[in-house]
Design an enzyme around this catalytic site. Structure first.
Site, PDB file in Angstrom:
ATOM      1  N   CYS A  83       0.827  -1.226   0.000  1.00 51.38           N
ATOM      2  CA  CYS A  83       0.000   0.000   0.000  1.00 51.38           C
ATOM      3  C   CYS A  83       0.851   1.261   0.000  1.00 51.38           C
ATOM      4  O   CYS A  83       0.418   2.311  -0.466  1.00 51.38           O
ATOM      5  CB  CYS A  83      -0.936  -0.002   1.202  1.00 51.38           C
ATOM      6  SG  CYS A  83      -2.003  -1.444   1.197  1.00 51.38           S
TER       7      CYS A  83
ATOM      8  N   HIS B 119      -3.935   7.009   1.375  1.00 53.79           N
ATOM      9  CA  HIS B 119      -4.132   5.697   0.735  1.00 53.79           C
ATOM     10  C   HIS B 119      -5.521   5.200   1.122  1.00 53.79           C
ATOM     11  O   HIS B 119      -5.916   5.268   2.293  1.00 53.79           O
ATOM     12  CB  HIS B 119      -3.047   4.730   1.210  1.00 53.79           C
ATOM     13  CG  HIS B 119      -3.428   3.298   1.061  1.00 53.79           C
ATOM     14  ND1 HIS B 119      -3.817   2.766  -0.146  1.00 53.79           N
ATOM     15  CD2 HIS B 119      -3.530   2.295   1.972  1.00 53.79           C
ATOM     16  CE1 HIS B 119      -4.122   1.481   0.034  1.00 53.79           C
ATOM     17  NE2 HIS B 119      -3.958   1.172   1.310  1.00 53.79           N
TER      18      HIS B 119
ATOM     19  N   ASN C  73      -9.895  -0.894  -2.009  1.00 55.79           N
ATOM     20  CA  ASN C  73      -8.474  -0.667  -1.735  1.00 55.79           C
ATOM     21  C   ASN C  73      -7.663  -1.265  -2.892  1.00 55.79           C
ATOM     22  O   ASN C  73      -7.653  -2.478  -3.072  1.00 55.79           O
ATOM     23  CB  ASN C  73      -8.120  -1.329  -0.395  1.00 55.79           C
ATOM     24  CG  ASN C  73      -6.654  -1.203  -0.020  1.00 55.79           C
ATOM     25  OD1 ASN C  73      -5.817  -0.885  -0.853  1.00 55.79           O
ATOM     26  ND2 ASN C  73      -6.353  -1.466   1.242  1.00 55.79           N
TER      27      ASN C  73
HETATM   28  C1  COA Z   1     -11.338  -5.724   7.854  1.00 59.34           C
HETATM   29  C2  COA Z   1     -12.205  -4.995   8.860  1.00 59.34           C
HETATM   30  C3  COA Z   1     -13.216  -4.143   8.124  1.00 59.34           C
HETATM   31  C4  COA Z   1     -12.935  -6.040   9.670  1.00 59.34           C
HETATM   32  O1  COA Z   1     -13.691  -5.409  10.678  1.00 59.34           O
HETATM   33  P1  COA Z   1     -13.637  -5.953  12.156  1.00 59.34           P
HETATM   34  O2  COA Z   1     -14.585  -5.164  12.939  1.00 59.34           O
HETATM   35  O3  COA Z   1     -12.198  -5.946  12.562  1.00 59.34           O
HETATM   36  O4  COA Z   1     -14.186  -7.395  11.936  1.00 59.34           O
HETATM   37  P2  COA Z   1     -13.658  -8.773  12.530  1.00 59.34           P
HETATM   38  O5  COA Z   1     -12.589  -9.309  11.642  1.00 59.34           O
HETATM   39  O6  COA Z   1     -13.352  -8.630  13.984  1.00 59.34           O
HETATM   40  O7  COA Z   1     -14.946  -9.616  12.381  1.00 59.34           O
HETATM   41  C5  COA Z   1     -16.158  -9.253  13.039  1.00 59.34           C
HETATM   42  C6  COA Z   1     -17.218 -10.196  12.590  1.00 59.34           C
HETATM   43  O8  COA Z   1     -17.573  -9.891  11.226  1.00 59.34           O
HETATM   44  C7  COA Z   1     -17.464 -11.071  10.447  1.00 59.34           C
HETATM   45  N1  COA Z   1     -17.042 -10.661   9.113  1.00 59.34           N
HETATM   46  C8  COA Z   1     -15.784 -10.469   8.662  1.00 59.34           C
HETATM   47  N2  COA Z   1     -15.837 -10.088   7.373  1.00 59.34           N
HETATM   48  C9  COA Z   1     -17.137 -10.034   7.025  1.00 59.34           C
HETATM   49  C10 COA Z   1     -17.799  -9.687   5.848  1.00 59.34           C
HETATM   50  N3  COA Z   1     -17.148  -9.309   4.733  1.00 59.34           N
HETATM   51  N4  COA Z   1     -19.140  -9.733   5.846  1.00 59.34           N
HETATM   52  C11 COA Z   1     -19.815 -10.090   6.935  1.00 59.34           C
HETATM   53  N5  COA Z   1     -19.231 -10.437   8.087  1.00 59.34           N
HETATM   54  C12 COA Z   1     -17.910 -10.404   8.136  1.00 59.34           C
HETATM   55  C13 COA Z   1     -16.446 -11.925  11.150  1.00 59.34           C
HETATM   56  O9  COA Z   1     -16.601 -13.271  10.781  1.00 59.34           O
HETATM   57  C14 COA Z   1     -16.800 -11.662  12.592  1.00 59.34           C
HETATM   58  O10 COA Z   1     -17.898 -12.424  12.916  1.00 59.34           O
HETATM   59  P3  COA Z   1     -18.055 -13.060  14.429  1.00 59.34           P
HETATM   60  O11 COA Z   1     -18.114 -11.856  15.345  1.00 59.34           O
HETATM   61  O12 COA Z   1     -19.327 -13.814  14.329  1.00 59.34           O
HETATM   62  O13 COA Z   1     -16.827 -13.882  14.621  1.00 59.34           O
HETATM   63  C15 COA Z   1     -11.375  -4.101   9.814  1.00 59.34           C
HETATM   64  O14 COA Z   1     -10.618  -4.895  10.681  1.00 59.34           O
HETATM   65  C16 COA Z   1     -10.462  -3.203   9.067  1.00 59.34           C
HETATM   66  O15 COA Z   1     -10.889  -2.350   8.310  1.00 59.34           O
HETATM   67  N6  COA Z   1      -9.158  -3.330   9.279  1.00 59.34           N
HETATM   68  C17 COA Z   1      -8.180  -2.548   8.535  1.00 59.34           C
HETATM   69  C18 COA Z   1      -8.075  -3.164   7.221  1.00 59.34           C
HETATM   70  C19 COA Z   1      -7.289  -2.380   6.253  1.00 59.34           C
HETATM   71  O16 COA Z   1      -7.351  -1.181   6.241  1.00 59.34           O
HETATM   72  N7  COA Z   1      -6.543  -3.081   5.425  1.00 59.34           N
HETATM   73  C20 COA Z   1      -5.806  -2.502   4.432  1.00 59.34           C
HETATM   74  C21 COA Z   1      -4.582  -1.919   5.005  1.00 59.34           C
HETATM   75  S1  COA Z   1      -3.643  -1.345   3.750  1.00 59.34           S
END
Ligand code: COA
Length: 336
Positions: free
Chosen positions: A118, A263, A293
């Site tokens: 990224c 980004h 992204n």
């Molecule tokens: C990826 C992201 C959106 C996930 O959100 P989160 O709140 O951390 O979600 P979690 O991974 O803890 O999962 C929460 C729940 O949602 C569920 N879940 C994950 N992805 C899902 C999706 N696409 N649709 C529906 N449910 C989803 C998980 O299974 C979990 O369910 P559970 O509580 O029953 O176990 C978040 O962590 C994020 O934005 N992180 C930064 C990512 C980023 O910027 N990456 C690029 C960097 S360059």
């Protein structure tokens, strides 16, 4: 010591694949929902490549042609290509040489590939900046291009990662500044390898004997893994830090910024950074809603769109900032 000249971005361009994939299309594949994706990431749709039409190199070439035209130079004027991608066409050679071929260049200019995910575009821009500042080259083509969609786990197992990423390309032409005080004021690059496995595609790994036969043993490792919460936690610290460093080094404050182009990792991250920096909405550019992204392509696509939409005027103070896999993070402060 003699003062080095400054470099500036003389042209920008972008290209996104024509296939629009709305969140609704992912719902039956990944057991996800439009509401979940929008609430957590802000993404409404992204582009996925067309096999046989789009490649990492040729999408980069589409973006590059626009940037070259805006800069008023030809492909054969380019003295160095710097190509940032985490999704190269081949394991080797890198996509830079393919871009050179795609552009029909005959001048045998060097082509350098940058592997910083990224942050890749800002790392690449910094390389270009150094070469132009020292006088080694006058025209450097910087490209970020990515095809994620061919490597995503589009089943419910991969939903936490696969809803985020999209395909596209952006480019910039870097040349010596024409006016005093105009151009790339400074770039700031960082890495913290202790978190290398927090956002990773592990396979195919050179560290495994008979890697080609063995990569299927860990099929899941062929897909991206992300510890989303940890990435989020570090991103919201590193973005403001590296933006502030760029401002401080040049004697500016956040209020002096005309436009911040973060980004496009996640709209929630950008909003957090915006709030932390105390910036109003019109001073932050976001397009993740439409493209997801696109890692190394995200900053140049956003910069190119911001220019196209008239969001950047001559003399504006613009900050580019990125954070991602590695972890790596970076910023660049520009006087447009
Ligand atoms: C990826 C992201 C959106 C996930 O959100 P989160 O709140 O951390 O979600 P979690 O991974 O803890 O999962 C929460 C729940 O949602 C569920 N879940 C994950 N992805 C899902 C999706 N696409 N649709 C529906 N449910 C989803 C998980 O299974 C979990 O369910 P559970 O509580 O029953 O176990 C978040 O962590 C994020 O934005 N992180 C930064 C990512 C980023 O910027 N990456 C690029 C960097 S360059």
């Amino acid at each position: 010591m003699a003062t080095l000249r400054h470099a500036y971005i003389a042209g920008v361009g972008h290209y996104v694949a024509s296939r629009v994939v709305k969140n609704a299309e992912l719902e039956p594949l990944m057991d996800t929902s439009d509401a979940w994706i929008q609430e957590r990431t802000g993404i409404q749709e992204r582009r996925w490549f067309e096999e046989g039409t789009d490649t990492t190199a040729n999408m980069g070439a589409h973006a590059a042609r626009k940037a070259l035209a805006m800069a008023g130079v030809t492909a054969d004027d380019v003295q160095l290509i710097v190509f940032a991608t985490l999704s190269p066409d081949y394991f080797f050679p890198g996509s830079g040489v393919l871009l050179q071929r795609e552009l029909g260049m005959t001048n045998n200019c060097p082509a350098l590939d940058v592997r910083n995910q990224c942050s890749g575009f800002i790392y690449a821009l910094s390389v270009a900046d150094q070469f132009v500042r020292t006088g080694m080259y006058d025209t450097v083509l910087v490209v970020g291009s990515e095809i994620h969609s061919s490597g995503l786990d589009k089943s419910p197992t991969g939903r936490g990662v696969s809803v985020i990423f999209g395909d596209g390309a952006g480019a910039a032409v870097v040349r010596p500044s024409l006016a005093e005080g105009q151009g790339i004021l400074s770039t700031h690059l960082y890495a913290q390898g202790e978190f290398a496995e927090e956002l990773i595609v592990k396979e195919p790994s050179s560290n495994r004997d008979n890697r080609n036969q063995r990569m299927m043993e860990n099929e899941q490792d062929l897909y991206p893994y992300m510890n989303g919460q940890n990435v989020f936690k570090h991103a919201v610290v590193r973005f403001p830090q590296v933006i502030k460093e760029a401002l401080d080094q040049n004697g500016y404050q956040a209020a002096d910024l005309d436009l911040l182009i973060p980004h496009q990792a996640n709209l929630r991250i950008s909003q957090y950074v915006q709030q932390k920096m105390g910036l109003p909405d019109h001073k932050v550019f976001n397009n993740i809603q439409r493209y997801g992204n696109t890692t190394a392509a995200s900053v140049p696509i956003a910069l190119s769109e911001a220019v196209e939409h008239g969001r950047i005027k001559r003399g504006d103070l613009v900050c580019l900032a990125a954070f991602g896999s590695g972890f790596t993070w970076a910023s660049a402060l520009l006087k447009w």
